[in-house]
Design an enzyme around this catalytic site. Sequence first.
Site, PDB file in Angstrom:
ATOM      1  N   GLU A 164       0.806  -1.224   0.000  1.00  0.00           N
ATOM      2  CA  GLU A 164       0.000   0.000   0.000  1.00  0.00           C
ATOM      3  C   GLU A 164       0.842   1.278   0.000  1.00  0.00           C
ATOM      4  O   GLU A 164       0.667   2.156   0.829  1.00  0.00           O
ATOM      5  CB  GLU A 164      -0.968  -0.027   1.185  1.00  0.00           C
ATOM      6  N   GLU A 269      -6.413 -10.608  -1.514  1.00  0.00           N
ATOM      7  CA  GLU A 269      -7.224 -10.389  -0.311  1.00  0.00           C
ATOM      8  C   GLU A 269      -8.700 -10.249  -0.697  1.00  0.00           C
ATOM      9  O   GLU A 269      -9.316  -9.219  -0.484  1.00  0.00           O
ATOM     10  CB  GLU A 269      -6.749  -9.137   0.440  1.00  0.00           C
TER      11      GLU A 269
END
Length: 377
Positions: A164, A269
């Site tokens: 991220e 995910e």
Amino acid sequence: MKKMITVTILSLSLLSCKHSNPLTADDRATGQGLHETFAGHFMIGTALSEPQILGADSSARKLVKKEFNAVTPENVMKWELIHPKPESYDFVAADALANYAAENNLFLLGHTLVRHAMTPKWVFEKKDGSAVSREVLLNYMQEHIRTVAGRYQGQVDAWDVVNEALNEDGSLRESPWYTIIGDDYIERAFTLAAQTAPNTALYYNDYNLFEPAKRAGAIKLIKRLQAKGIRVDGIGIQGHYGLDYPDLDEFEQSIIEFAALGIDVVISELDITVLPFPKKENQGADISMKVKLKAELNPYTKGLPAVIERQLGKRYEELFAVLNRHQDKISRVSFWGVCDANTWRNDWPVKGRTDYPLLFDRDMKKKPFASRLAPTM
């Protein structure tokens, strides 16, 4: 004088899953596991929480072994848990997961080495609150990666090296890693990981990569690393989605464009929330977002209406139609959780909700639509 490093170690191979009724012998004995259904296409994985990893629920262990062939730790390998103090490591849960994966021949993803969130303050700040120097932070990074990735060399099959690092417009997030070290911190992280774990696949992982601007930012980042001869083996598309997003054409385009870089593509995910999102512009997986619980944001506390379950099933079918079409580009699809009872979606972005985003319900029963996700070839 050498630093004394405290290490907490305990070898366990236990796993638990919250549920109201245990999985029966009949449930375990009938039907193909998900990973068998998709054999020849891609691996099917799940994420395990610390209570699951250290729990004693044999039903959950059997479910994971039957249905999945890859596992990811939700949090126990993140800096905050595995390296909470400057000279102290806690390997209890991570060791347990590594042992569990080895005993059951499961692909193990290490998650994650460098991230802005869930990293202790001491990594970035001195005791007086001022920022540490570039040199100090680089030393912290080096010690952490060499210690953690080095410990699991030969056990962890792939690492999410950096997690991220991008803003929604594709620019680099101004995290402490960026502001203290500079934009070369990602290069440093991947270089250290490659040196420490030469036989381990190395990934960049992020959410909302279906958005064109963020996708372009990820492509730019990976091309820059490749141009400098820095090894990047794949990209993790997180996949925290909803009933009406993402745009599936954009999702498919991301798979195509990332694969064109010559790297592996992973759905890292995956979950699909059925609940209303407080602010559409904040869809994604920013864990800093927190919203107060309101009744209208938690409509299905007594069970999921059949009409909504049909919508969930349809959305999963549409998503897997894309994934199956591009199975030659994708090595793994990992769900973010084992069953609805312990999904992080119950507490994000609103704590205390009742969500239904996975393929297994609160009783660890496979949802009927799961059988319709299988490849046709």
